[in-house]
Structure formats: C-alpha cells, structure tokens
Design a protein around this motif. Sequence first.
Motif: not given
Length: 150
Positions: A9-13, A16, A41-42, A76
């Motif tokens: 997932a790229e969200f909070n990259y 990650t 994306p997430g 979350d």
Amino acid sequence: MVRLALVVAEFNYDITSLMLQKAIEHARFLGAEVTYVVKVPGVYDIPMVLKDVVAKSDVDAVATLGAVIQGATKHDELVAQQAARKILDIAVEVDKPITLGIIGHGANRMQALERVEEYARRAVEAAVKLARRKKLLKDAKYSGATVYVE
C-alpha cells in the motif's frame, strides 16, 4: 525456489516503503525470488489486485504490506478488518498463500515505525514457508508412518 509477489500500500508510504525494503531483503535471505512488486493506493485496495497477482504462473505466494494508522475515528478498524478478511477469503479461494503484513489497527505512527521490520519479515517468512510446505504436502505420500510436513 519460491517465487514471491509483494503487494504494498502506498498510503503511509514513509512506513510502507521501509517495509518493502525489509521484505525484499528477507526474501533474498530466505532464498526466495521476488517476481512482482505491485503498489496499490491503500490497504483497503489490496484485495482488488490479489486475484490478478496470484493468477500469474510465476507467483507461488504473495505477501501483503501496509500500515493502517489510528485516527480520531474508528476508520482504521474498518479498513484493517475488512482488508484482512478479504485477503484471507481470496487466499482460501485461490489456494495460494497470501500473508498479512499489515500494521494496525490501533497503531500510531511511532508504533508503526517500530514494527516495520517485524511485520515485513513475518509476512515474507510465512509466505515462503507456506509455499514450500504446500508443495511438500502435495508431493507427500503416506506409507504407514506419520508424514511430517515442515
């Protein structure tokens, strides 16, 4: 050699991307080959690509990587629970190992950063072990003595 795909997932990259680095390093250490890295994306989006990834003939197992950070609402929890449930559903349906390397729910940013290596390594290790053991089990034959698949 186990051929492994990583779905990240790229969200909070910021978190990650570190997980991805650790996952690739650990796969090499275990003698597995990373054949695909697929970014979504997430975390909630991970299940959307899983069937396509596991359908590849050069993928024996998949490790999913992501971080769901606690916010002011219970969003979350929803994201993490739904993603985990669907990831397991797809793994059972397609009969290929898909492991969960998703930090959260309930983790704050600092806790997530502290768990990067642990979650990435565990997801990769479980995927590699499951792929190897499924092959051993498929080839195993009972001949009067207990067969151990480990």
